[in-house]
Design an enzyme around this catalytic site. Structure first.
Site, PDB file in Angstrom:
ATOM      1  N   ASN A   1      -5.341  -0.399   0.085  1.00 41.82           N
ATOM      2  CA  ASN A   1      -3.890  -0.127   0.044  1.00 41.82           C
ATOM      3  C   ASN A   1      -3.594   1.303  -0.413  1.00 41.82           C
ATOM      4  O   ASN A   1      -2.586   1.548  -1.084  1.00 41.82           O
ATOM      5  CB  ASN A   1      -3.135  -1.162  -0.828  1.00 41.82           C
ATOM      6  CG  ASN A   1      -1.616  -1.134  -0.676  1.00 41.82           C
ATOM      7  OD1 ASN A   1      -0.883  -1.404  -1.621  1.00 41.82           O
ATOM      8  ND2 ASN A   1      -1.118  -0.801   0.497  1.00 41.82           N
TER       9      ASN A   1
ATOM     10  N   ASP B   1     -11.440   2.593   8.970  1.00 37.88           N
ATOM     11  CA  ASP B   1     -11.269   3.038   7.585  1.00 37.88           C
ATOM     12  C   ASP B   1     -11.554   4.536   7.490  1.00 37.88           C
ATOM     13  O   ASP B   1     -12.674   4.966   7.766  1.00 37.88           O
ATOM     14  CB  ASP B   1     -12.257   2.246   6.721  1.00 37.88           C
ATOM     15  CG  ASP B   1     -12.100   2.547   5.246  1.00 37.88           C
ATOM     16  OD1 ASP B   1     -11.417   3.524   4.902  1.00 37.88           O
ATOM     17  OD2 ASP B   1     -12.684   1.791   4.448  1.00 37.88           O
TER      18      ASP B   1
ATOM     19  N   CYS C   1      -4.665  -3.606   4.211  1.00 32.90           N
ATOM     20  CA  CYS C   1      -5.995  -3.025   4.441  1.00 32.90           C
ATOM     21  C   CYS C   1      -6.854  -3.330   3.219  1.00 32.90           C
ATOM     22  O   CYS C   1      -6.517  -4.234   2.433  1.00 32.90           O
ATOM     23  CB  CYS C   1      -5.900  -1.526   4.728  1.00 32.90           C
ATOM     24  SG  CYS C   1      -5.209  -0.534   3.382  1.00 32.90           S
TER      25      CYS C   1
ATOM     26  N   CYS D   1      -4.839   4.025   2.019  1.00 35.17           N
ATOM     27  CA  CYS D   1      -4.931   4.853   3.235  1.00 35.17           C
ATOM     28  C   CYS D   1      -4.161   4.230   4.403  1.00 35.17           C
ATOM     29  O   CYS D   1      -3.076   4.685   4.757  1.00 35.17           O
ATOM     30  CB  CYS D   1      -6.385   5.089   3.633  1.00 35.17           C
ATOM     31  SG  CYS D   1      -7.348   5.992   2.397  1.00 35.17           S
ATOM     32  N   ARG D   2      -4.725   3.191   5.009  1.00 27.51           N
ATOM     33  CA  ARG D   2      -4.160   2.687   6.258  1.00 27.51           C
ATOM     34  C   ARG D   2      -2.858   1.906   6.097  1.00 27.51           C
ATOM     35  O   ARG D   2      -1.882   2.185   6.809  1.00 27.51           O
ATOM     36  CB  ARG D   2      -5.194   1.813   6.986  1.00 27.51           C
ATOM     37  CG  ARG D   2      -6.372   2.610   7.510  1.00 27.51           C
ATOM     38  CD  ARG D   2      -7.528   1.709   7.859  1.00 27.51           C
ATOM     39  NE  ARG D   2      -8.089   1.059   6.684  1.00 27.51           N
ATOM     40  CZ  ARG D   2      -9.011   0.119   6.694  1.00 27.51           C
ATOM     41  NH1 ARG D   2      -9.477  -0.318   7.853  1.00 27.51           N
ATOM     42  NH2 ARG D   2      -9.477  -0.381   5.575  1.00 27.51           N
ATOM     43  N   SER D   3      -2.833   0.934   5.180  1.00 28.11           N
ATOM     44  CA  SER D   3      -1.606   0.113   5.099  1.00 28.11           C
ATOM     45  C   SER D   3      -0.403   0.873   4.535  1.00 28.11           C
ATOM     46  O   SER D   3       0.721   0.646   5.001  1.00 28.11           O
ATOM     47  CB  SER D   3      -1.847  -1.225   4.380  1.00 28.11           C
ATOM     48  OG  SER D   3      -2.295  -1.045   3.075  1.00 28.11           O
TER      49      SER D   3
END
Ligand code: 4NP
Length: 160
Positions: free
Chosen positions: A11, A125, A8, A13-15
């Site tokens: 690195n 995001d 993401c 939050c999402r990934s």
């Protein structure tokens, strides 16, 4: 070993959430000796940081521990090192495609292409939003993780 890298922007939050969810799935399926999981960001702002507190809290309510992860930025060797390079959104996909050597372009995938759902192509995001955003991210990631594992079993002949 089949190697997966979730990517993401930051690195944090999402990934890292995808790394936590997919690692738990791989462990549950008894595939930890066959599949390895990592994550990275296209940006460098948060290198060395733990995942965002809100991401950690949301993940914890579903039994995923993200606390040992630390952010890193994608590097040149990742493109040939990993079999699957999984972008969370179309901006990540475009950034990765510009950085990747030509012979690695086919390793880059949109995460939600493994969880086809009408109208949603990006894991949004959640950084500037509230807790709801993090739960929505988890819903999308859990669904796409099942699809990704299915794809891996087909392509790499990993047993059920
Ligand atoms: P991520 O979220 O890409 O899911 O880790 C973000 C984290 C930090 C920033 C943007 C997105 N940032 O601008 O610092």
């Amino acid at each position: 070993m089949v190697k997966v890298l979730f990517v993401c922007l930051g690195n944090i939050c999402r990934s890292p959430t995808a790394q936590g969810v997919f690692t738990a799935l791989i462990n549950r399926e008894g595939l930890s000796n066959v599949v390895s999981v990592d994550s990275a960001g296209t940006g460098a702002w948060h290198v060395g940081d733990q995942p965002d507190r809100r991401a950690q809290a949301a993940a914890k309510t579903r039994g995923y521990d993200l606390s040992t992860q630390r952010a890193r930025q994608i590097k040149e060797t990742d493109f040939l090192d990993f079999d699957y390079i999984i972008a969370m959104d179309s901006q990540n996909h475009s950034d990765l495609s510009m950085k990747a050597p030509t012979n690695a372009l086919d390793r880059i995938h949109m995460f939600l292409s493994f969880a086809p759902k009408k109208g949603i192509t990006d894991v949004p995001d959640p950084y500037y939003g509230g807790a709801d955003g993090f739960n929505h991210v988890l819903d999308l990631i859990e669904a796409a993780s099942l699809g990704l594992l299915h794809d891996m079993r087909k392509r790499h002949f990993i047993g059920d």
